[in-house]
Motif scaffolding. Sequence first.
Motif, PDB file in Angstrom:
ATOM      1  N   ARG A   1       0.842  -1.190   0.000  1.00  0.00           N
ATOM      2  CA  ARG A   1       0.000   0.000   0.000  1.00  0.00           C
ATOM      3  C   ARG A   1       0.877   1.239   0.000  1.00  0.00           C
TER       4      ARG A   1
ATOM      5  N   ILE B   1       1.158   4.907   1.496  1.00  0.00           N
ATOM      6  CA  ILE B   1       0.660   5.793   2.547  1.00  0.00           C
ATOM      7  C   ILE B   1       1.210   7.180   2.267  1.00  0.00           C
TER       8      ILE B   1
ATOM      9  N   ASP C   1       0.793  -4.830   2.915  1.00  0.00           N
ATOM     10  CA  ASP C   1      -0.598  -4.731   3.380  1.00  0.00           C
ATOM     11  C   ASP C   1      -0.750  -4.993   4.875  1.00  0.00           C
TER      12      ASP C   1
ATOM     13  N   VAL D   1       0.221  -1.940   7.351  1.00  0.00           N
ATOM     14  CA  VAL D   1      -0.324  -0.599   7.142  1.00  0.00           C
ATOM     15  C   VAL D   1      -0.702   0.062   8.469  1.00  0.00           C
TER      16      VAL D   1
END
Length: 130
Positions: A7, A9, A113, A116
């Motif tokens: 992911r 961020i 993932d 996170v």
Amino acid sequence: MPKKNERTIIAHFPSSTRAKAAADALAAVGLTDNHIRRNTRFGISQDDVHSDPVSNLAETLTGLTVYSADTPNDENRAARVLMGADPSVSGYSARGYGLAGGYAFTLVAFVPDERVNEAVRIIEQNKGFV
């Protein structure tokens, strides 16, 4: 660049020191794919050598404040004057003032993932806004 099962961020910070502290804290737990960027309205990049007042290498006031040291002196003098007159030079625009995320510094972190929530917690502990 995010990989499969990662992911992105994006966090915003009012100062480079807070953004760096968050990046260092992420790196300390093995999350090392972090990038800090200075947001400006002028499309210029930071030049640490010329923007360093401690070593007396600052070319301009705007080089110290809006990181414009990479802007050629003779290319567009009017733009340099406008940069110097910008409210961000005085520090009055630490929040808001037309910047992405509302703050002057952005941290972009690429994390797996499953990590996170941990990364977001570390960023928020270092005064970042996700």
